[in-house]
Motif scaffolding. Sequence first.
Motif: not given
Lengths: 191, 160
Positions: B132-133, B122, B49, B124-130
């Motif tokens: 956050g983990d 990371v 990003p 840019g299109e990754t979700n925050m879930g991953l």
Amino acid sequence: MRRSRPSVNAGSMADIAFLLLIFFLITTTIQSEAGINRKLPPPKDDIPEGFILKRNLLVIELNSKDEIMINDTIRKLSELKRIAMNFIDNGADCNYCKGAKDAHMSIHPDKAIISLRSNRDTGYDAYINVQNELVGAYRQLRNRESMRLFNISYDELKLQYSKTGEIAIKNKLKTIQEMYPEKISEAELKQ
Amino acid sequence: MSKFKKKKSGELPAISTASLPDIVFMLLFFFMVATVMRENTLMIENRLPVANQVEKLDKKNLVMYIYAGKPSSRYSSSAGTQARIQLNDKFANIEDIAPFVLAERAAKREEEIPFLITALKVDGETNMGLVGDIKKELREVQALKINYTTRIGDASDNLK
């Protein structure tokens, strides 16, 4: 008669060098090694909700559609920096703040906590955008105070410190950081 | 005598290209020195990003990298299309992060350990879930200094 020694033809040297040059030109990736530095809280150390006054808390939520919600109203990204700055710099009980001293916003930058919550399906792009704006808000306030106290911007001070490493500059940096400490709390992700 | 017969004057002398190799070599050396070879072969898409409030990440030897993103098209048949984590040269799971950080730490000198930074590269299109983990795992092993590596530019480029 002098016998002439055969000389190596160096005409193709340029071609060879060009070939190598083109190879390196193509394989070069000048890596982007810059980013937003953050410090994670130590494990099991979330800020206890009960001790924070509501006025000292700015809740920013990112939902799964990448929309930004600040204190329960949907806002645009472009407004975020201004809102964050108004909130941090409100300073009802702070002698260097230049804010509106609103009764519903933070008492002191030291007490003002920005809580950033994101959903599991929030995009990383959107999250970085928000982080970027928040860092920008703090940076602008720090620059302002640094200009007022030391007549030099905070960024400039930082640059000087990384070059010289003088203790005096470090102390100045510390003064500014204590005036506007970055307090961004990220609660565990919502399911 | 006509042994030293002069050439006909009036023709333009050819431009000497003898210094061309030198110039090209100079360029070559510049690029050889400036090139940073990638340590890891990326197996994922990694479009970082954009942000403008960034800080430079120097002291490269004190940085460890965690990549995340969708597997690139070459690997999508074997690794699926969900966003994955990449550590060193292979795909990894969430629980591999803690051993990875500990191994990186063990390879450094003791006085350098407090200055280690984890760079999260990371997509840019990754979700925050991953993300956050990953952050949760890093907190567990006390790797608290992180850097969200970004490209430098105007943040509005992210919103397309």
